[in-house]
Design an enzyme around this catalytic site. Structure first.
Site, PDB file in Angstrom:
ATOM      1  N   ASP A   6     -38.594  70.070 -32.630  1.00  0.00           N
ATOM      2  CA  ASP A   6     -40.022  70.205 -32.931  1.00  0.00           C
ATOM      3  C   ASP A   6     -40.120  70.488 -34.423  1.00  0.00           C
ATOM      4  OD1 ASP A   6     -42.673  70.874 -33.257  1.00  0.00           O
ATOM      5  OD2 ASP A   6     -42.550  72.761 -32.151  1.00  0.00           O
ATOM      6  N   LYS A  68     -45.367  69.388 -44.261  1.00  0.00           N
ATOM      7  CA  LYS A  68     -45.504  68.337 -43.247  1.00  0.00           C
ATOM      8  C   LYS A  68     -46.839  67.609 -43.376  1.00  0.00           C
ATOM      9  CE  LYS A  68     -45.772  67.775 -38.205  1.00  0.00           C
ATOM     10  NZ  LYS A  68     -45.613  68.446 -36.900  1.00  0.00           N
ATOM     11  N   GLU A 145     -46.179  65.213 -29.898  1.00  0.00           N
ATOM     12  CA  GLU A 145     -46.043  66.642 -29.600  1.00  0.00           C
ATOM     13  C   GLU A 145     -46.700  67.040 -28.279  1.00  0.00           C
ATOM     14  OE1 GLU A 145     -47.472  68.521 -33.117  1.00  0.00           O
ATOM     15  OE2 GLU A 145     -45.729  67.929 -34.308  1.00  0.00           O
ATOM     16  N   ASP A 167     -53.137  71.237 -28.106  1.00  0.00           N
ATOM     17  CA  ASP A 167     -52.062  71.611 -29.029  1.00  0.00           C
ATOM     18  C   ASP A 167     -52.631  71.854 -30.426  1.00  0.00           C
ATOM     19  OD1 ASP A 167     -49.815  71.910 -30.567  1.00  0.00           O
ATOM     20  OD2 ASP A 167     -48.878  70.009 -30.009  1.00  0.00           O
TER      21      ASP A 167
END
Length: 566
Positions: A6, A68, A145, A167
């Site tokens: 992850d 990211k 994800e 999420d």
């Protein structure tokens, strides 16, 4: 060995499949989460993880986090004497996770399943793959994800009703609607916002606290880079405190003096009203795309550290009219799901009965021209071929005709996105096709898109009535061998039959035609209407719509043929 990773905005984690289940990998200091942070020391040494995170307030010009958010772009950050892009920084985190897994297992890690936000586009996915390769990993697969979290949750519950994975991480927000049945974990729809996460809530907390922090404006003397990091660290502490209490201290210390104020949960919620409102759109889009009512959802599963915030949980409760499911560990679920996928790729016997189906997160199509109402044409219009949230692998076809007399060439720009004009979408490639010169509208082209879960997109253009064909393969990774590409193209070739020609559909249509000829009156009318509905479903090229219409047609035929023999 293949591991699951992850790769998060705030924290990252690795997991392996062992003894019939996913297991999180502790890092070198025994933690299960590794901060996605990189810092460069005075002598050029590289710090990754907690060591880097701890250096951020004191060495802000040599430390970076939340990179990211910039993966897949040209943006770079200067750390010490050199600049890094997000790919290189992500590679350093991945390399650290790889080393942790090797130390934990005593085995060499050769491959990885890496998670990405569901709404990452082609450039961001390719950049993530390159980061894995820079870290010495063969990226076996990228997995969305929320899909990974659903996989971890789904194999435990074996639920029949659909559930929604909500999420909200440090930098991105994703929603997926998932069904589990007979060992199949099927993603029905995904949606998201790549610019919404815990970091944005921190920024709002700073906006609330900063004006009350220093009435004398002494903090204006602080180096702006240092001040940003002091405020960011204070906001993170206060946000975590507000997850447990109704108010929190927002405190920074500079030059031996403490600057502090108190922020209430109510003020925080008011300040984040626009962010909370932005949570609704991806939820509504996923429900609309999946054609599932909110009442039909069995669970609302929370994933991502930012879902711990009470203001977020209250917003979710209001949105769905029920309390969400908080039994899944929000920080661990994605890594555990990636490990399940790694186990599937390794063909572990404990996972023989589990199969994962995913969806295409963005619409894929070509550019075209349309009449402008003044006798001319407006170019640069997006023509979708594979709609977002189509189950993959899939193959779809559209038809296009020439606009000019004696046109010699058709040019297809291949795009990914949702904007009406292709300028707002991501260009993936281009295909040029020669055509025979004829009057406008007399030459047509069949344009077929075939897309699989690995990110391979194959574009075939055929000019009917001629032997002219052109083919373009767009691959989501740079390390495929020619043999691997051919293998995947062969798998996609099986999908290129028109739904009408597939054996099961052809058989049902043949039976329906026989029944139509064998009956009269009201019964014939019923059969004709059922055939019309089924043919309409076939034209959508959507397997789910076709399946449902086929079941309805078979039920009608069973009813009528049964009546005939009474």
């Amino acid at each position: 060995m293949i591991i699951g990773i992850d790769l998060g905005t705030t924290n990252s984690a690795a997991a392996i499949w062992r003894d019939g289940g996913p297991v999180l990998v502790p890092n070198s200091i025994g933690d299960l989460l590794t901060p996605s942070a990189v810092s460069i020391g005075d002598k050029g040494e590289v710090f990754v993880g907690m060591a880097a995170r701890e250096r951020q307030p004191t060495h802000p010009r040599h430390t970076v986090t939340a990179f990211k958010r910039y993966i897949g772009t040209q943006q770079t950050v200067a750390l010490g004497k050199r600049s890094f892009d997000a790919e290189e920084l992500s590679a350093l985190v991945l390399k650290s996770l790889k080393a942790d897994a090797e130390a934990f297992t005593g085995e060499e890690v050769t491959g990885a399943v890496i998670t990405v936000p569901a709404y990452f586009n082609d450039r961001q996915r390719k950049a993530t793959r390159r980061a894995g390769q820079l870290a010495g990993l063969k990226v076996e697969r990228l997995i969305n994800e929320p899909t990974a979290a659903a996989l971890a949750f789904g194999i435990q519950t074996r639920e029949q009703e659909p559930f929604l994975v909500f999420d909200l991480g440090g930098g991105t927000f994703d929603v997926s609607i998932v069904e589990v049945f007979e060992g199949v974990v099927e993603v029905r729809a995904s949606a998201g916002d790549n610019r919404l996460g815990g970091e944005d809530f921190n920024a709002r907390l700073i906006d609330i606290a900063r004006p009350k922090l220093d009435p004398g404006k002494e903090l204006e003397k602080v180096d702006p880079v240092v001040l940003v990091e002091l405020l960011r660290a204070a906001a993170e502490r206060a946000r975590r405190k507000l997850s447990e209490a109704d108010e929190a201290d927002f405190t920074i210390v500079w030059d031996g003096r403490e600057y502090s104020t108190t922020v209430s949960s109510l003020a925080f919620e008011d300040g984040c009203a626009q962010l909370l409102q932005r949570l609704r759109d991806p939820v509504l889009r996923s429900l609309r795309d999946s054609n599932i009512r909110v009442e039909a959802l069995s669970e609302i599963v929370l994933v991502g550290g930012a879902t711990r915030m009470p203001i977020v949980r209250r917003a979710i409760t209001r949105m769905f009219g029920r309390f969400p499911n908080a039994t899944v560990h929000p920080d661990h679920a994605v890594a555990l799901g990636a490990a399940v996928q790694a186990g599937l790729l390794a063909r572990d016997s404990a996972l023989e009965e589990v199969r994962l189906t995913d969806v295409c997160p963005f619409t894929l199509g070509v550019d075209m021209a349309e009449p402008d109402g003044r006798g001319g044409y407006r170019s640069g219009i997006f023509s979708p071929i594979i709609d977002r949230n189509t189950a993959i692998p899939t193959s779809r076809v559209n038809y296009y005709t020439t606009l000019s007399d004696n046109q010699r060439e058709l040019r297809f720009g291949i795009y990914q996105g949702e904007a009406r004009e292709v300028a707002g979408n991501v260009k993936l490639g281009e295909l040029k096709v020669p055509i025979p010169p004829k009057p406008a509208g007399h030459v047509s082209a069949e344009c077929r898109f075939s897309y699989d879960s690995s990110g391979l997109l194959e574009v075939d253009v055929t000019i009917p009535g001629t032997e002219i064909t052109r083919n373009l393969v767009i691959v989501d990774e740079s390390d495929f061998t020619a043999a691997q590409i051919e293998e995947r193209r062969a798998a996609l070739a099986k999908l290129k039959l028109h739904p009408r020609d597939e054996a099961e559909n052809a058989a049902v249509l043949a039976r329906a035609a026989r029944c139509y000829e064998g009956f009269t009156g009201m019964q014939r009318d019923m059969i004709g209407q059922a055939i019309g509905a089924f043919e309409g479903a076939l034209s959508t090229q959507d397997p789910r719509v076709i399946r449902e219409a086929r079941v309805a047609l078979v039920a009608t035929l069973d009813q009528i043929e049964g009546e005939r023999f009474l």
